[in-house]
Design a protein around this motif. Structure first.
Motif, PDB file in Angstrom:
ATOM      1  N   ALA A 187     -27.213 -49.123 -44.193  1.00  0.00           N
ATOM      2  CA  ALA A 187     -26.197 -50.178 -44.296  1.00  0.00           C
ATOM      3  C   ALA A 187     -24.973 -49.848 -43.460  1.00  0.00           C
ATOM      4  N   LEU A 188     -24.515 -48.589 -43.523  1.00  0.00           N
ATOM      5  CA  LEU A 188     -23.303 -48.196 -42.783  1.00  0.00           C
ATOM      6  C   LEU A 188     -23.532 -48.214 -41.279  1.00  0.00           C
ATOM      7  N   LEU A 209     -27.617 -48.832 -34.083  1.00  0.00           N
ATOM      8  CA  LEU A 209     -28.583 -49.821 -34.562  1.00  0.00           C
ATOM      9  C   LEU A 209     -30.011 -49.290 -34.513  1.00  0.00           C
ATOM     10  N   GLU A 210     -30.341 -48.505 -33.484  1.00  0.00           N
ATOM     11  CA  GLU A 210     -31.674 -47.913 -33.428  1.00  0.00           C
ATOM     12  C   GLU A 210     -31.879 -46.945 -34.582  1.00  0.00           C
ATOM     13  N   TYR A 216     -34.547 -47.772 -42.072  1.00  0.00           N
ATOM     14  CA  TYR A 216     -34.756 -48.870 -43.009  1.00  0.00           C
ATOM     15  C   TYR A 216     -35.642 -48.429 -44.170  1.00  0.00           C
ATOM     16  N   PRO A 217     -35.119 -48.555 -45.378  1.00  0.00           N
ATOM     17  CA  PRO A 217     -35.875 -48.091 -46.562  1.00  0.00           C
ATOM     18  C   PRO A 217     -37.009 -49.045 -46.908  1.00  0.00           C
ATOM     19  N   ASP A 225     -32.221 -56.715 -48.243  1.00  0.00           N
ATOM     20  CA  ASP A 225     -32.515 -55.650 -47.286  1.00  0.00           C
ATOM     21  C   ASP A 225     -33.284 -56.192 -46.083  1.00  0.00           C
ATOM     22  N   ARG A 226     -34.220 -57.078 -46.341  1.00  0.00           N
ATOM     23  CA  ARG A 226     -35.027 -57.665 -45.260  1.00  0.00           C
ATOM     24  C   ARG A 226     -34.137 -58.487 -44.325  1.00  0.00           C
TER      25      ARG A 226
END
Length: 402
Positions: A187-188, A209-210, A216-217, A225-226
């Motif tokens: 998220a951060l 971003l990469e 991504y959990p 989250d999606r």
């Protein structure tokens, strides 16, 4: 020298002088401290109103200094430093305020939902666990956002802080704290990458971003989250096209747009379509840009989203100009200008840019008399809001002269 140019090119030297604060004299020579330091820094003020008005004033100030009399130069007040910080860092202040408010509202809502969940005997254990995890994660993200300003050294009087300095500082402080919670780090990093994109620091944006995408959990797969993942993919695509991988970036933006549309994620879809339209505009793909921008404009109008409607209208107008249909662009860009003035005021940056686009479209459409009537206002406002040496100000002057 008050600035360390480090062998940079002339244009970079100009940027340093314009944007960065000079080194404190006492850092270079210990005897240049106290009143003498404030005199020198006042001579280097970027705001003309805060500099000495003449050489005579400087000489009088130095006379007072030598006579041990009070000098006019003093450390800037806290209010003055705060106002300068806000003016120079509108993006950071706005984003941080929005993040703090949004996180606070989200936590409040989740907390209420959690209480209801605990009270409902028929609620599944998984839903309860998700709610508890989201509340804990929300509190942690909010704390990290609030700590963003910890990178300011408040022991240094009159020092302005750049957005990127705070972001870089926060990245170093957070590195060790986030290893145990990939969801929070995701998220951060997604937020930080988004801010870097806004600042046009695309290399840093791409790195953040990469990393966010890699973190991504996948075990969560919750709707929020999606949607955040798809929005991150859209931003990463925009960063890729500006860092040497246009084909990969464009494909990523298109895929994010397609998936967000199919899954009904409105926020992610808006981000993806904005990113793609911006790239199509830079690429000069005016036919597709016009089709997509017009569709988005109508959709935004139906949703009552004035800001999205204005952005889409601007791109539609620019696409019409690019296609040689400037006469059709004139009413579109005139409407955008009027709408911008209602939402941002006459002196808002977006309003000034909208006025420039409208006047330039008139010129391209051959309505030179009407354009000539409008350009003086465009020149005055652009110079006032963006500065007399800003690229858009000079372009406006050039078009007016034409």
């Amino acid at each position: 020298m008050p600035f360390d140019f480090g062998g940079a090119a002339l244009t970079e030297n100009a940027r340093i002088v314009r944007d960065e604060e000079p080194r404190r004299p006492s850092e270079l020579r210990r005897d240049l401290s106290g009143d003498l330091e404030w005199i020198l820094l006042r001579m280097l003020e970027k705001d003309p109103a805060r500099r000495y008005g003449s050489v005579a004033e400087v000489l009088e100030e130095l006379r007072r200094f030598e006579a041990d009399e009070p000098v006019r130069a003093r450390a800037p007040s806290a209010a003055y430093r705060a106002s300068k910080f806000v003016r120079r860092n509108r993006v950071l202040v706005g984003v941080t305020a929005a993040l703090a408010l949004g996180a606070g509202v989200a936590i409040a809502g989740l907390t209420v939902g959690l209480r209801r969940a605990r009270a409902g005997e028929d609620l599944a254990d998984r839903q309860r666990k998700v709610a508890e995890d989201e509340v804990a994660r929300g509190h942690r993200v909010l704390g990290l956002v609030e700590s963003l300003f910890d990178g300011i050294d408040d022991s240094v009087e009159g020092r302005d802080v750049r957005v990127v300095d705070l972001l870089d500082s926060a990245a170093l402080r957070e590195a060790a704290d986030l290893r145990d919670d990939p969801a929070v780090e995701f998220a951060l990093r997604a937020v930080r990458g988004k801010i870097y994109c806004r600042l046009k620091r695309f290399e840093q944006a791409r790195e953040e971003l990469e990393r966010a995408v890699a973190l991504y959990p996948r075990t969560l797969q919750e709707t929020a989250d999606r949607e955040r993942l798809l929005e991150t993919h859209a931003l990463l695509g925009a960063a890729l096209v500006r860092t040497g991988e246009p084909e990969r970036g464009e494909a990523m933006m298109r895929k994010a747009l397609e998936e967000a549309t199919a899954e009904g994620h409105v926020r992610a879809r808006d981000r993806a379509v904005r990113s793609l339209l911006g790239y199509l505009n830079e690429k000069g793909a005016n036919a597709e840009l016009l089709e997509r921008a017009q569709a988005l404009r109508e959709e935004a109008r139906g949703r009552g989203d004035a800001f999205l409607e204005q952005d889409a209208g601007t791109l539609a107008g620019l696409a019409l100009v690019g296609l040689g249909r400037a006469a059709e662009a004139v009413p579109v860009l005139e409407e955008v200008w009027g709408s911008r003035r209602e939402t941002h005021g006459d002196r808002g940056v977006k309003s000034v840019t909208a006025l420039f686009n409208f006047a330039t479209a008139l010129m391209d459409a051959g309505e030179l008399d009407r354009a000539e009537e409008i350009f003086p206002e465009a020149v005055a406002l652009t110079s006032e809001v963006l500065g007399p040496d800003h690229n858009q100000t000079l372009t406006t002057l050039n078009n007016h002269a034409y």
